[in-house]
Design a protein around this motif. Structure first.
Motif, PDB file in Angstrom:
ATOM      1  N   PHE A 130      31.628  38.548  51.620  1.00  0.00           N
ATOM      2  CA  PHE A 130      31.214  38.476  50.212  1.00  0.00           C
ATOM      3  C   PHE A 130      30.167  39.547  49.887  1.00  0.00           C
ATOM      4  CE2 PHE A 130      32.210  34.125  51.702  1.00  0.00           C
ATOM      5  CZ  PHE A 130      33.377  33.939  51.001  1.00  0.00           C
ATOM      6  N   ASP A 131      30.455  40.771  50.330  1.00  0.00           N
ATOM      7  CA  ASP A 131      29.545  41.900  50.107  1.00  0.00           C
ATOM      8  C   ASP A 131      29.849  42.529  48.749  1.00  0.00           C
ATOM      9  OD1 ASP A 131      27.886  44.055  50.209  1.00  0.00           O
ATOM     10  OD2 ASP A 131      28.665  44.892  52.085  1.00  0.00           O
ATOM     11  N   PHE A 132      29.219  41.969  47.697  1.00  0.00           N
ATOM     12  CA  PHE A 132      29.485  42.417  46.330  1.00  0.00           C
ATOM     13  C   PHE A 132      28.870  43.787  46.027  1.00  0.00           C
ATOM     14  CE2 PHE A 132      29.245  37.658  46.060  1.00  0.00           C
ATOM     15  CZ  PHE A 132      30.616  37.458  45.970  1.00  0.00           C
ATOM     16  N   ASP A 133      27.960  44.250  46.892  1.00  0.00           N
ATOM     17  CA  ASP A 133      27.328  45.558  46.669  1.00  0.00           C
ATOM     18  C   ASP A 133      28.338  46.698  46.763  1.00  0.00           C
ATOM     19  OD1 ASP A 133      24.839  44.383  46.329  1.00  0.00           O
ATOM     20  OD2 ASP A 133      24.305  44.572  48.451  1.00  0.00           O
ATOM     21  N   LYS A 134      29.439  46.477  47.457  1.00  0.00           N
ATOM     22  CA  LYS A 134      30.455  47.523  47.631  1.00  0.00           C
ATOM     23  C   LYS A 134      31.493  47.528  46.502  1.00  0.00           C
ATOM     24  CE  LYS A 134      30.368  47.942  52.685  1.00  0.00           C
ATOM     25  NZ  LYS A 134      31.199  47.858  53.914  1.00  0.00           N
ATOM     26  N   ASP A 135      31.418  46.542  45.610  1.00  0.00           N
ATOM     27  CA  ASP A 135      32.453  46.393  44.585  1.00  0.00           C
ATOM     28  C   ASP A 135      32.646  47.646  43.740  1.00  0.00           C
ATOM     29  OD1 ASP A 135      32.805  43.868  45.530  1.00  0.00           O
ATOM     30  OD2 ASP A 135      32.296  42.832  43.662  1.00  0.00           O
ATOM     31  N   GLU A 136      31.561  48.260  43.324  1.00  0.00           N
ATOM     32  CA  GLU A 136      31.639  49.420  42.418  1.00  0.00           C
ATOM     33  C   GLU A 136      32.381  50.585  43.062  1.00  0.00           C
ATOM     34  OE1 GLU A 136      31.456  50.970  38.797  1.00  0.00           O
ATOM     35  OE2 GLU A 136      30.617  49.005  39.287  1.00  0.00           O
ATOM     36  N   GLU A 137      32.095  50.844  44.327  1.00  0.00           N
ATOM     37  CA  GLU A 137      32.754  51.976  45.003  1.00  0.00           C
ATOM     38  C   GLU A 137      34.205  51.654  45.362  1.00  0.00           C
ATOM     39  OE1 GLU A 137      31.499  51.821  49.637  1.00  0.00           O
ATOM     40  OE2 GLU A 137      29.785  51.839  48.254  1.00  0.00           O
ATOM     41  N   ARG A 138      34.550  50.380  45.473  1.00  0.00           N
ATOM     42  CA  ARG A 138      35.922  49.974  45.813  1.00  0.00           C
ATOM     43  C   ARG A 138      36.828  49.901  44.589  1.00  0.00           C
ATOM     44  NH1 ARG A 138      35.557  44.427  48.173  1.00  0.00           N
ATOM     45  NH2 ARG A 138      37.798  44.706  48.469  1.00  0.00           N
ATOM     46  N   LEU A 139      36.232  49.769  43.403  1.00  0.00           N
ATOM     47  CA  LEU A 139      37.006  49.600  42.172  1.00  0.00           C
ATOM     48  C   LEU A 139      37.764  50.889  41.840  1.00  0.00           C
ATOM     49  CD1 LEU A 139      37.439  47.450  39.945  1.00  0.00           C
ATOM     50  CD2 LEU A 139      35.552  48.518  38.697  1.00  0.00           C
ATOM     51  N   THR A 140      39.060  50.763  41.584  1.00  0.00           N
ATOM     52  CA  THR A 140      39.881  51.929  41.254  1.00  0.00           C
ATOM     53  C   THR A 140      39.901  52.155  39.741  1.00  0.00           C
ATOM     54  OG1 THR A 140      41.927  50.676  40.997  1.00  0.00           O
ATOM     55  CG2 THR A 140      41.367  51.401  43.234  1.00  0.00           C
ATOM     56  N   VAL A 141      40.424  53.297  39.325  1.00  0.00           N
ATOM     57  CA  VAL A 141      40.521  53.613  37.895  1.00  0.00           C
ATOM     58  C   VAL A 141      41.403  52.583  37.187  1.00  0.00           C
ATOM     59  CG1 VAL A 141      41.328  55.303  36.208  1.00  0.00           C
ATOM     60  CG2 VAL A 141      40.127  56.083  38.259  1.00  0.00           C
ATOM     61  N   PHE A 142      42.582  52.300  37.763  1.00  0.00           N
ATOM     62  CA  PHE A 142      43.458  51.297  37.161  1.00  0.00           C
ATOM     63  C   PHE A 142      42.815  49.915  37.223  1.00  0.00           C
ATOM     64  CE2 PHE A 142      47.178  48.368  37.236  1.00  0.00           C
ATOM     65  CZ  PHE A 142      47.652  48.646  35.964  1.00  0.00           C
ATOM     66  N   GLY A 143      42.079  49.664  38.298  1.00  0.00           N
ATOM     67  CA  GLY A 143      41.365  48.396  38.439  1.00  0.00           C
ATOM     68  C   GLY A 143      40.358  48.182  37.322  1.00  0.00           C
ATOM     69  N   LYS A 144      39.661  49.241  36.929  1.00  0.00           N
ATOM     70  CA  LYS A 144      38.698  49.154  35.821  1.00  0.00           C
ATOM     71  C   LYS A 144      39.396  48.773  34.519  1.00  0.00           C
ATOM     72  CE  LYS A 144      35.268  52.414  37.607  1.00  0.00           C
ATOM     73  NZ  LYS A 144      34.635  53.728  37.449  1.00  0.00           N
ATOM     74  N   VAL A 145      40.583  49.336  34.303  1.00  0.00           N
ATOM     75  CA  VAL A 145      41.344  49.054  33.075  1.00  0.00           C
ATOM     76  C   VAL A 145      41.762  47.588  33.028  1.00  0.00           C
ATOM     77  CG1 VAL A 145      43.467  49.548  31.802  1.00  0.00           C
ATOM     78  CG2 VAL A 145      42.182  51.423  32.836  1.00  0.00           C
ATOM     79  N   ILE A 146      42.344  47.080  34.112  1.00  0.00           N
ATOM     80  CA  ILE A 146      42.827  45.695  34.076  1.00  0.00           C
ATOM     81  C   ILE A 146      41.671  44.696  34.074  1.00  0.00           C
ATOM     82  CG2 ILE A 146      45.085  46.246  35.060  1.00  0.00           C
ATOM     83  CD1 ILE A 146      44.148  45.116  37.743  1.00  0.00           C
TER      84      ILE A 146
END
Length: 194
Positions: free
Chosen positions: A71-87
């Motif tokens: 549950f390492d939420f600190d990595k979420d921003e770097e793992r999020l993809t461009v399409f992921g941001k849209v959805i």
């Protein structure tokens, strides 16, 4: 009243799955093209009366088994993809939870389900949020969501449990549509005014 809520959940979730099927298929195809790995993000969450169930979401982030396990939420921003941001922005990543609603693990409206590790730390006040089925959307989500502190979200969830009505569910669902269109930051207000 809760039997009517469950019937409403079943009918609406089944209808939405049918109507949204083309969008779900297109989204699944785009995820497969843009992100290697599984189509869905699945995770154990806690629902009504501490029942543990598996929640479904379209995957919006690159696979990182260590981050997900811990549950390492600190990595979420770097793992999020461009399409992921849209959805995520359009809440499309949440649509597979209609299956959870259909199965009866979740409701269309209620406190958002959380991980078991957090519920183990709940005090008596916080445990009240487990007295209703968790929802795809809820009072906290239409009043600021990520702009709220954890304490504020709990306050909204408990207020929902205490003041639940079918009319409140309808208002929350309608407001959710506005949030998809205009964003979460525009709708923060006092939890004591449901």
């Amino acid at each position: 009243m809760l039997k009517i809520k469950r019937a409403f959940d079943f009918i609406i979730s089944a209808f939405c799955l049918l109507v949204l099927l083309p969008l779900l298929v297109i989204t699944g195809g785009m995820i497969k093209i843009t992100m290697p790995g599984p189509l869905f993000f699945r995770q154990k969450r806690v629902g009504l009366h501490h029942k543990v169930f598996e929640i479904y979401k379209f995957r919006s982030m690159k696979v990182d088994e260590s981050a997900e396990k811990n549950f390492d939420f600190d990595k979420d921003e770097e793992r999020l993809t461009v399409f992921g941001k849209v959805i995520r922005r359009l809440k499309i990543d949440e649509l597979p939870q209609l299956l959870n609603v259909l199965k009866g693990d979740m409701s269309l409206v209620g406190p958002r389900p959380t991980i078991e590790e957090q519920t183990k730390e709940y005090d008596a006040y916080q445990r009240q949020r487990l007295e209703m089925r968790p929802g795809m959307t809820g009072l906290a989500q239409v009043n600021g969501n990520t702009h709220l502190s954890w304490e504020e979200r709990i306050e909204y969830d408990v207020a929902y449990v205490k003041h639940y009505s079918l009319w409140l569910d309808v208002k929350i669902l309608l407001k959710t549509v506005l949030i998809v269109l205009f964003g979460e930051g525009s709708f923060k207000r006092n939890p004591k005014r449901t």
